[in-house]
Design an enzyme around this catalytic site. Sequence first.
Site: not given
Ligand code: SF4
Length: 361
Positions: A122, A345
Amino acid sequence: MTLATPQQKIVRVPHLLNAIDDSLATWLKEHGQGAYRATQIRHWLFVRRASDFQEMTELGQTLRNELAAEFSLWTTSIVRHTQADDGTEKLLLALTDGGQIECVLLRDEVRRTICISTQVGCGMGCVFCASGLDGLERNLTTGEIVEQMLRLLRLLGPDERLSHVVVMGMGEPLANLDNLLPALDEASREDGLGISARRITISTVGLPKPMRRLADAGARYRLAVSLHAPNEALRREIVPVGEKISLAEILAEADHYFDLSGRQLTFEYVLLAGINDSPEHAHELARLLGRRTALGNVIPFNPVSGLPYRTPSTSARQTFRHVLEDHGLAVRFRHKKGDAIDAACGQLRRRTLQQISSLKA
Ligand code: SF4
């Protein structure tokens, strides 16, 4: 030359799940087959949970062989399958190019919710998140997103039915909207997974332009906006992408979405001990959200190895909750379901990659 590890499968034929209707319509016509065959194949995939074309016994043997030679159904392989005592199951999937993604099945009384990923890694960089630690590798294809749903569907018992989809796994969903929307069509179609759009939630860190596009596309799905901070300065520290996007812009787009959909918005807030969990932060958050028809979804931080953040104490959590409730905000504190299997996640993927690299060292 193309090389593959034993876990990987090199795909040389089109992935059917990338564009089921278009692929089948053309191919069936070219092979003198009726359009009703597409309906049969869909039924085998989404209802009867077929694992390959050979199980689709309504189709003749020759047709099954031809389909198997022409299309790939599965492009991922299961690297790990973990199960927790609370019924949560998690899959770590290897992609054809060696990337890894995670997806999760959550069982909660009558609900059967799947959580899917939209990107490898991400690029948003939220400081508390395992998925973002190594940056963005690439967007997932539509087929790879649909495949996660079908793989999780196949974990259910014969009497269990999928009820909800949350797009909250690895990646920022709205950064991959082109591939996500056709995948969610398959989730919500009557001849797909048949899950009502109001039971499908897309979680975003708050990207204004794609939020507007999602609204213009009919605002069919539920929207969850991750705030994680009640003011600009703290948000920029926790969510680096916030340097370019103000909370005011995000809330304006969220309000527009609500105006079109009429569906309660969810605002997510990961509670980090000593960072954003004080009573003052709770007051500020409540003032920020004002009188919106919204649910505050507060998620106590799930410890990530290698990161310095801590889970807030029980009393800090309770105080935070009471302050929000005293302001009249609907609040849900999400259980940390699946802790035992690294359900936050990106954690299972990260741990597995670390184990692989330590074996190579
Ligand atoms: S929580 Fe993790 S997966 Fe979700 S937007 Fe932020 S960096 Fe990306």
